[in-house]
Write a protein that holds these residues in place. Structure first.
Motif, PDB file in Angstrom:
ATOM      1  N   ALA A   1      12.804 -22.921 -25.103  1.00 14.02           N
ATOM      2  CA  ALA A   1      13.678 -21.640 -26.149  1.00 14.02           C
ATOM      3  C   ALA A   1      14.696 -20.916 -24.972  1.00 14.02           C
ATOM      4  CB  ALA A   1      12.892 -20.857 -26.902  1.00 14.02           C
ATOM      5  N   LEU A   2      13.557 -20.165 -24.348  1.00 12.58           N
ATOM      6  CA  LEU A   2      13.964 -19.309 -23.423  1.00 12.58           C
ATOM      7  C   LEU A   2      14.824 -20.160 -22.311  1.00 12.58           C
ATOM      8  CD1 LEU A   2      10.781 -17.562 -21.853  1.00 12.58           C
ATOM      9  CD2 LEU A   2      13.278 -16.306 -23.095  1.00 12.58           C
ATOM     10  N   ILE A   3      15.030 -21.447 -21.631  1.00  9.44           N
ATOM     11  CA  ILE A   3      15.875 -21.998 -20.783  1.00  9.44           C
ATOM     12  C   ILE A   3      16.548 -22.370 -21.388  1.00  9.44           C
ATOM     13  CG2 ILE A   3      16.383 -24.470 -20.104  1.00  9.44           C
ATOM     14  CD1 ILE A   3      13.270 -24.848 -19.381  1.00  9.44           C
ATOM     15  N   SER A   4      16.526 -22.406 -23.023  1.00  8.39           N
ATOM     16  CA  SER A   4      18.096 -22.727 -23.756  1.00  8.39           C
ATOM     17  C   SER A   4      18.799 -21.233 -24.115  1.00  8.39           C
ATOM     18  CB  SER A   4      17.323 -23.204 -25.257  1.00  8.39           C
ATOM     19  OG  SER A   4      17.082 -24.564 -25.583  1.00  8.39           O
ATOM     20  N   ALA A   5      17.870 -20.297 -23.940  1.00 11.50           N
ATOM     21  CA  ALA A   5      19.412 -18.950 -24.664  1.00 11.50           C
ATOM     22  C   ALA A   5      19.825 -18.401 -23.097  1.00 11.50           C
ATOM     23  CB  ALA A   5      17.650 -18.128 -24.550  1.00 11.50           C
ATOM     24  N   SER A   6      19.158 -18.987 -22.095  1.00 13.75           N
ATOM     25  CA  SER A   6      19.633 -18.448 -20.516  1.00 13.75           C
ATOM     26  C   SER A   6      20.681 -19.881 -20.521  1.00 13.75           C
ATOM     27  CB  SER A   6      18.740 -18.728 -19.640  1.00 13.75           C
ATOM     28  OG  SER A   6      18.249 -20.087 -19.442  1.00 13.75           O
ATOM     29  N   ALA A   7      20.887 -20.581 -21.172  1.00 11.56           N
ATOM     30  CA  ALA A   7      22.318 -21.540 -20.765  1.00 11.56           C
ATOM     31  C   ALA A   7      22.820 -21.069 -21.850  1.00 11.56           C
ATOM     32  CB  ALA A   7      21.472 -23.013 -21.209  1.00 11.56           C
ATOM     33  N   LEU A   8      22.980 -21.101 -22.933  1.00 13.70           N
ATOM     34  CA  LEU A   8      24.108 -20.287 -24.050  1.00 13.70           C
ATOM     35  C   LEU A   8      24.440 -19.169 -24.523  1.00 13.70           C
ATOM     36  CD1 LEU A   8      22.063 -21.793 -27.444  1.00 13.70           C
ATOM     37  CD2 LEU A   8      23.956 -23.033 -25.690  1.00 13.70           C
ATOM     38  N   PHE A   9      23.259 -18.077 -22.847  1.00 10.88           N
ATOM     39  CA  PHE A   9      23.611 -16.719 -23.194  1.00 10.88           C
ATOM     40  C   PHE A   9      25.490 -16.259 -22.943  1.00 10.88           C
ATOM     41  CE2 PHE A   9      24.098 -12.952 -20.916  1.00 10.88           C
ATOM     42  CZ  PHE A   9      24.235 -12.065 -22.158  1.00 10.88           C
ATOM     43  N   PRO A  10      25.561 -17.388 -21.291  1.00 11.55           N
ATOM     44  CA  PRO A  10      26.930 -17.302 -20.356  1.00 11.55           C
ATOM     45  C   PRO A  10      27.965 -17.041 -21.484  1.00 11.55           C
ATOM     46  CG  PRO A  10      25.861 -18.138 -19.808  1.00 11.55           C
ATOM     47  CD  PRO A  10      25.140 -18.698 -20.894  1.00 11.55           C
ATOM     48  N   LEU A  11      28.491 -18.452 -22.682  1.00 15.80           N
ATOM     49  CA  LEU A  11      29.224 -18.702 -23.614  1.00 15.80           C
ATOM     50  C   LEU A  11      28.907 -18.336 -25.118  1.00 15.80           C
ATOM     51  CD1 LEU A  11      28.432 -22.662 -24.334  1.00 15.80           C
ATOM     52  CD2 LEU A  11      30.075 -21.839 -22.916  1.00 15.80           C
ATOM     53  N   TYR A  12      28.054 -16.962 -24.991  1.00 11.56           N
ATOM     54  CA  TYR A  12      28.384 -15.877 -26.188  1.00 11.56           C
ATOM     55  C   TYR A  12      28.732 -14.614 -25.951  1.00 11.56           C
ATOM     56  CZ  TYR A  12      26.144 -11.852 -28.387  1.00 11.56           C
ATOM     57  OH  TYR A  12      26.238 -10.464 -28.786  1.00 11.56           O
ATOM     58  N   PHE A  13      28.375 -14.739 -24.109  1.00 11.81           N
ATOM     59  CA  PHE A  13      28.904 -13.382 -23.840  1.00 11.81           C
ATOM     60  C   PHE A  13      30.544 -13.752 -23.698  1.00 11.81           C
ATOM     61  CE2 PHE A  13      30.287 -11.279 -19.821  1.00 11.81           C
ATOM     62  CZ  PHE A  13      29.685 -10.026 -20.115  1.00 11.81           C
ATOM     63  N   MET A  14      30.848 -15.237 -22.699  1.00 10.90           N
ATOM     64  CA  MET A  14      32.430 -15.206 -23.094  1.00 10.90           C
ATOM     65  C   MET A  14      32.950 -15.481 -24.698  1.00 10.90           C
ATOM     66  SD  MET A  14      32.169 -17.693 -20.002  1.00 10.90           S
ATOM     67  CE  MET A  14      31.848 -19.408 -21.046  1.00 10.90           C
ATOM     68  N   GLY A  15      32.725 -15.907 -25.405  1.00 10.99           N
ATOM     69  CA  GLY A  15      33.394 -16.396 -26.984  1.00 10.99           C
ATOM     70  C   GLY A  15      33.280 -14.738 -27.254  1.00 10.99           C
ATOM     71  N   SER A  16      31.760 -14.029 -26.934  1.00 11.12           N
ATOM     72  CA  SER A  16      32.107 -12.392 -28.110  1.00 11.12           C
ATOM     73  C   SER A  16      32.859 -11.737 -27.845  1.00 11.12           C
ATOM     74  CB  SER A  16      30.350 -12.138 -28.142  1.00 11.12           C
ATOM     75  OG  SER A  16      30.196 -11.853 -26.899  1.00 11.12           O
ATOM     76  N   ASN A  17      32.726 -11.504 -26.262  1.00  8.79           N
ATOM     77  CA  ASN A  17      33.554 -10.242 -25.752  1.00  8.79           C
ATOM     78  C   ASN A  17      35.388 -10.885 -25.295  1.00  8.79           C
ATOM     79  OD1 ASN A  17      32.146  -8.878 -24.673  1.00  8.79           O
ATOM     80  ND2 ASN A  17      31.203  -9.918 -23.392  1.00  8.79           N
ATOM     81  N   GLY A  18      35.597 -12.193 -26.317  1.00  7.07           N
ATOM     82  CA  GLY A  18      36.742 -12.595 -26.230  1.00  7.07           C
ATOM     83  C   GLY A  18      37.556 -12.095 -27.649  1.00  7.07           C
ATOM     84  N   LEU A  19      36.164 -12.507 -28.164  1.00  2.00           N
ATOM     85  CA  LEU A  19      37.015 -11.579 -30.050  1.00  2.00           C
ATOM     86  C   LEU A  19      37.071 -10.153 -29.901  1.00  2.00           C
ATOM     87  CD1 LEU A  19      34.555 -14.085 -31.557  1.00  2.00           C
ATOM     88  CD2 LEU A  19      37.334 -14.402 -31.551  1.00  2.00           C
TER      89      LEU A  19
END
Length: 274
Positions: free
Chosen positions: A16-34
């Motif tokens: 779960a931690l590995i998955s979160a570390s991989a998905l966090f950059p996508l969340y960071f870019m996508g959320s800040n783009g909105l």
């Protein structure tokens, strides 16, 4: 025997931690783009207070995303096709054909895996200028193909070595030429390896930045990874538009991986690393 459920929790937590570390950059870019720039200044991480696609619109227009994405697709398509063709021919030659300096040439090419591409930056730049290829698609296509050739060649050679020699001999007894064996026997059997080759070369060529920045300065040939930086200047900064542009540039990579991931699993299962 199955392990007790409580003993599996550390493994599940680690994945779960590995998955979160991989998905966090996508969340960071996508959320800040909105988000708005005011929200971003208040907190770098967070959900948008008011969903808006203004940042994506500014990124689409300010970074000329349609033009630069077209340029990236041209570069990637040329790199993938040339890399797959050269690596497949080389793998067939090193694994199934008999010629005197085969071992020496194979080891010479294999050594280049350990050479960092950035060491070759200056001499390759000078060579592209001398050849008149500066600021053209062909310059980076040739460089990307050459830089990735050692690994691509190794991958295809290892895969072809796993193909029984009896198949090759049977095809030759049926009258197939050297080229006929390659196209009718080896290439169809190598589809999992070819899919893996396409994925690796696509991801590398799409994400590559340094060579594209140095050799493709013109707006007519500039790639998307370089063009997105136009949203960040020395005296002006639009962070939410930059995040939106980076998020858009990441989507093709995710799409290609999701489409070809089953082929990648098949290639690994077939024994690419033999």
């Amino acid at each position: 025997m199955t392990r007790p459920a409580w003993r599996q929790w550390p493994l599940v937590l680690g994945m779960a931690l590995i998955s979160a570390s991989a998905l966090f950059p996508l969340y960071f870019m996508g959320s800040n783009g909105l988000r708005s720039n005011a929200d971003y200044d208040g907190s770098k991480v967070g959900l948008p207070s008011d969903f808006s696609f203004d940042a994506f619109q500014r990124a689409w227009e300010g970074a000329s995303i349609p033009t630069y994405m077209r340029n990236s697709l041209i570069v990637v398509a040329g790199t993938v096709m040339l890399s797959v063709l050269v690596a497949t021919l080389a793998g067939y030659s090193f694994s199934k054909l008999r010629w005197r300096p085969r071992g020496a040439v194979y080891m010479f090419l294999l050594v280049w895996i350990a050479v960092p591409p950035l060491i070759l930056l200056v001499p390759l730049y000078v060579q592209m200028v001398d050849l008149g290829l500066y600021d053209t698609y062909l310059s980076v296509i040739l460089i990307y193909t050459s830089v990735n050739l050692p690994f691509n060649m190794y991958l295809m050679t290892a895969y072809f070595k796993g193909v029984p020699d009896e198949l090759v001999e049977a095809a030759r007894l049926d009258g197939a030429t050297v080229h006929g064996v390659f196209w009718r026997v080896m290439v169809p059997l190598a589809r999992p390896a070819l899919a893996t080759l396409v994925i690796f070369n696509f991801l590398w060529a799409w994400n590559e930045f340094i060579f594209a920045l140095l050799l493709l300065p013109g707006d007519g040939v500039k790639t998307l990874t370089v063009g997105v930086l136009q949203l960040q200047g020395r005296f002006n900064l639009d962070p939410t538009a930059l995040m939106a542009g980076l998020f858009v540039s990441t989507l093709p990579v995710i799409g290609v991986y999701l489409i070809f991931q089953r082929h990648l699993v098949r290639a690994v299962a077939a024994g690419i690393g033999r």
